[in-house]
Design an enzyme around this catalytic site. Structure first.
Site, mmCIF file in Angstrom:
data_model
loop_
_atom_site.group_PDB
_atom_site.id
_atom_site.type_symbol
_atom_site.label_atom_id
_atom_site.label_comp_id
_atom_site.label_asym_id
_atom_site.label_seq_id
_atom_site.Cartn_x
_atom_site.Cartn_y
_atom_site.Cartn_z
ATOM 1 N N ASP A 125 32.976 -23.596 34.288
ATOM 2 C CA ASP A 125 33.222 -22.301 33.617
ATOM 3 C C ASP A 125 34.096 -21.411 34.500
ATOM 4 O OD1 ASP A 125 31.259 -21.842 35.576
ATOM 5 O OD2 ASP A 125 30.271 -20.273 34.408
ATOM 6 N N ASP A 148 34.616 -22.408 40.645
ATOM 7 C CA ASP A 148 34.879 -23.573 39.782
ATOM 8 C C ASP A 148 36.304 -24.075 39.994
ATOM 9 O OD1 ASP A 148 32.564 -23.448 37.423
ATOM 10 O OD2 ASP A 148 33.133 -21.478 38.155
ATOM 11 N N ASN A 207 30.833 -17.754 33.248
ATOM 12 C CA ASN A 207 31.467 -16.652 33.984
ATOM 13 C C ASN A 207 32.243 -15.736 33.050
ATOM 14 O OD1 ASN A 207 30.602 -17.154 36.627
ATOM 15 N ND2 ASN A 207 32.105 -18.787 36.857
ATOM 16 N N THR A 217 29.271 -27.292 36.973
ATOM 17 C CA THR A 217 29.349 -26.116 37.855
ATOM 18 C C THR A 217 29.210 -24.827 37.042
ATOM 19 O OG1 THR A 217 31.762 -26.085 37.754
ATOM 20 C CG2 THR A 217 30.766 -27.311 39.571
ATOM 21 N N PHE A 244 22.448 -17.732 38.467
ATOM 22 C CA PHE A 244 23.247 -17.433 37.269
ATOM 23 C C PHE A 244 23.366 -18.611 36.280
ATOM 24 C CE2 PHE A 244 27.368 -17.328 35.075
ATOM 25 C CZ PHE A 244 27.257 -16.135 34.383
ATOM 26 N N ASN A 245 23.847 -19.773 36.756
ATOM 27 C CA ASN A 245 24.103 -20.877 35.817
ATOM 28 C C ASN A 245 22.845 -21.262 35.047
ATOM 29 O OD1 ASN A 245 26.758 -21.089 36.589
ATOM 30 N ND2 ASN A 245 26.383 -22.736 38.072
ATOM 31 N N GLN A 289 32.870 -9.764 45.636
ATOM 32 C CA GLN A 289 31.478 -9.985 46.090
ATOM 33 C C GLN A 289 31.065 -8.930 47.107
ATOM 34 O OE1 GLN A 289 29.443 -13.352 46.032
ATOM 35 N NE2 GLN A 289 30.978 -14.711 45.226
ATOM 36 N N HIS A 295 30.082 -21.336 45.800
ATOM 37 C CA HIS A 295 29.034 -22.257 45.351
ATOM 38 C C HIS A 295 29.536 -23.611 44.838
ATOM 39 C CE1 HIS A 295 26.493 -18.629 45.346
ATOM 40 N NE2 HIS A 295 27.457 -18.029 44.658
ATOM 41 N N ASP A 296 30.412 -23.573 43.848
ATOM 42 C CA ASP A 296 30.639 -24.774 43.038
ATOM 43 C C ASP A 296 31.228 -25.987 43.765
ATOM 44 O OD1 ASP A 296 29.555 -23.497 40.875
ATOM 45 O OD2 ASP A 296 31.478 -22.814 40.090
HETATM 46 C C1 BDR Z 1 27.300 -19.779 39.982
HETATM 47 O O1 BDR Z 1 27.529 -18.692 39.106
HETATM 48 C C2 BDR Z 1 28.892 -18.551 38.837
HETATM 49 O O2 BDR Z 1 29.265 -17.209 38.841
HETATM 50 C C3 BDR Z 1 29.625 -19.369 39.856
HETATM 51 O O3 BDR Z 1 30.828 -19.905 39.322
HETATM 52 C C4 BDR Z 1 28.643 -20.458 40.226
HETATM 53 O O4 BDR Z 1 28.764 -21.576 39.365
HETATM 54 C C5 BDR Z 1 26.621 -19.259 41.231
HETATM 55 O O5 BDR Z 1 25.404 -18.661 40.903
HETATM 56 CA CA CA Z 2 30.676 -21.855 37.938
#
Ligand code: BDR
Ligand code: CA
Length: 310
Positions: A12, A17, A41, A124, A165-166, A227, A239-240
Site C-alpha cells: 500500500d 512500501d 496508507n 506490507t 497500523f496494517n 514522522q 518498516h516494510d
Molecule cells: C505500517 O504502516 C504503514 O504506514 C507502513 O507502510 C507500514 O506498512 C507500519 O505500521
Molecule cells: Ca505499508
C-alpha cells in the site's frame, strides 16, 4: 540466499512500501511475479498509482493489479500524517500510462499462484487481498511456500496502545491468514522500530548518486520529516523493507515460532497481535515471529539494493 525466489508483493505505498518494492525487484534474488495493491496508507487509487510509479520508475515490468477498496469488516483508515495526501509525497514521477492488470488484486494473486509453485507472498499493508484470495480459492495454499507480513508487534502499537497500523486497518484479514495453516512469518514493530532512518542514512543513500538513490533520498526526507512531526521522534522506522531484507540476508532478522492470534473483539485491543512468548496457552505455534534485527546488516541490504540501479 538460494537463487531467485518467486515472490508476490502485496503493498500500500507508502514510503516504506516503495523501498520494499525496490528490494523485491532485485533480479539477483527474486523473480517478482506480481505486485498487488491494497488500500491502507491511502485510498486504493492512490496506493495503486504509487506502486505503479515506483515499479516502472525502477524498470520492473511485472503485472500490477489494484486490489480491495475496503477492508473486510472495518471502514478504511488511511495514514496521511506519515505518507502525505498522495500516499507517497516527496518525489515527482514521470507521467506513466497506468496499464494495470485487468484482474483485481485477489484474482491476480490467485492466478499467479495457480500458475506457479513455491511462491513467497509478502504483504506490507493490510492483508485484505490475501485473505480474499484464500477465501475465493483455498487451493492456492498448495502453491505458497510462506507468507511474510509486515504488521503487528510483540509489544505496543503505533495507532492504538495495542495495535499496529496494517493489522488495525483490517484485523479480520490478518485473522484469516494466521488461521490459514500456511507457514507465516510476522515482521512487527518490535523489530522494525530498530530499522531507523536518520539524516546519516539519507546522506549514504544520496551518495550512491543514481536514479534509484535520488528517488529514495527524496522520499526518505519527507518520510523522516513527517514522522518527526507526527510522533515527535528523531529517527523514523522503515518498516516494510525488513520483510524482503529478511530473505536477502537470512542472518539479518531472527525469527522464532510462537502461537499468534489477533484480537478481533472490537474492544480496546482490537487488532492487537497476541504473541504467546511464554507458551501460556499451549497452542499450536502457527507463526514465526521476528524477534531481533541486525540493523547494520539491514541497511547494507538496502544500500546494496539501491546500488543495483543506474
Ligand atoms: C505500517 O504502516 C504503514 O504506514 C507502513 O507502510 C507500514 O506498512 C507500519 O505500521
Ligand atoms: Ca505499508
Amino acid at each position: 540466499m538460494e537463487k531467485r525466489r518467486k515472490i508476490i508483493l502485496d503493498c500500500d505505498p507508502g514510503h516504506d512500501d516503495a523501498i520494499a518494492i525496490l528490494l523485491a525487484g532485485q533480479i539477483r534474488y527474486f523473480d517478482l511475479l506480481a505486485i498487488t495493491t491494497c488500500a491502507g496508507n491511502q485510498t486504493i487509487d492512490k496506493t495503486s498509482r504509487n506502486a505503479f510509479n515506483v515499479a516502472r520508475y525502477l524498470g520492473f515490468g511485472c503485472p500490477i493489479a489494484k486490489g480491495a477498496t475496503l477492508p473486510l469488516v472495518q471502514e478504511l483508515t488511511t495514514c496521511p500524517s506519515v505518507h502525505g495526501e498522495s500516499g507517497l509525497d516527496g518525489f515527482d514521477f514521470p507521467n506513466y500510462k497506468y496499464d494495470f492488470s485487468p484482474l483485481n488484486g485477489a484474482d491476480l494473486i490467485i492466478k499467479t499462484l495457480l500458475d506457479n509453485e513455491d511462491v513467497t507472498v509478502v504483504t506490507t499493508g493490510p492483508m485484505t487481498n490475501l485473505a480474499l484470495a484464500l477465501r475465493l480459492e483455498p487451493k492456492i495454499k498448495e502453491h505458497i511456500r510462506e507468507v511474510i507480513f509486515m504488521g503487528g508487534t510483540t509489544d505496543y502499537g503505533n495507532v492504538s496502545p495495542a495495535a499496529e497500523f496494517n493489522i488495525l486497518v483490517d484485523p479480520e484479514a490478518c485473522y484469516i491468514v494466521l488461521h490459514s495453516g500456511l507457514k507465516v512469518k510476522m515482521v512487527g514493530l518490535n523489530v522494525t522500530r530498530k530499522a531507523l532512518v536518520n539524516k546519516e542514512i539519507i546522506a549514504k543513500v544520496r551518495a550512491i548518486g543514481n536514479t534509484a538513490s535520488r528517488m529514495v533520498g527524496d522520499l526518505l526526507d519527507v518520510f523522516l520529516e513527517n514522522q518527526i512531526k507526527t510522533f515527535g521522534i528523531k529517527e523514523a522506522p522503515l518498516h516494510d523493507p525488513v520483510t524482503i531484507a529478511s530473505m536477502i540476508d537470512e542472518s539479518c532478522v531472527t525469527f522464532k515460532p510462537y502461537n499468534v492470534d489477533v484480537d478481533i473483539s472490537h474492544g480496546p485491543s482490537y487488532g492487537r497481535t497476541n504473541v504467546d512468548m511464554f507458551d501460556y496457552l499451549k497452542q499450536e505455534k502457527n507463526c514465526f515471529v521476528a524477534i531481533d534485527i541486525d540493523s547494520e546488516k539491514f541497511w547494507n541490504v538496502v544500500l546494496d539494493g539501491i546500488k543495483e540501479f543506474n
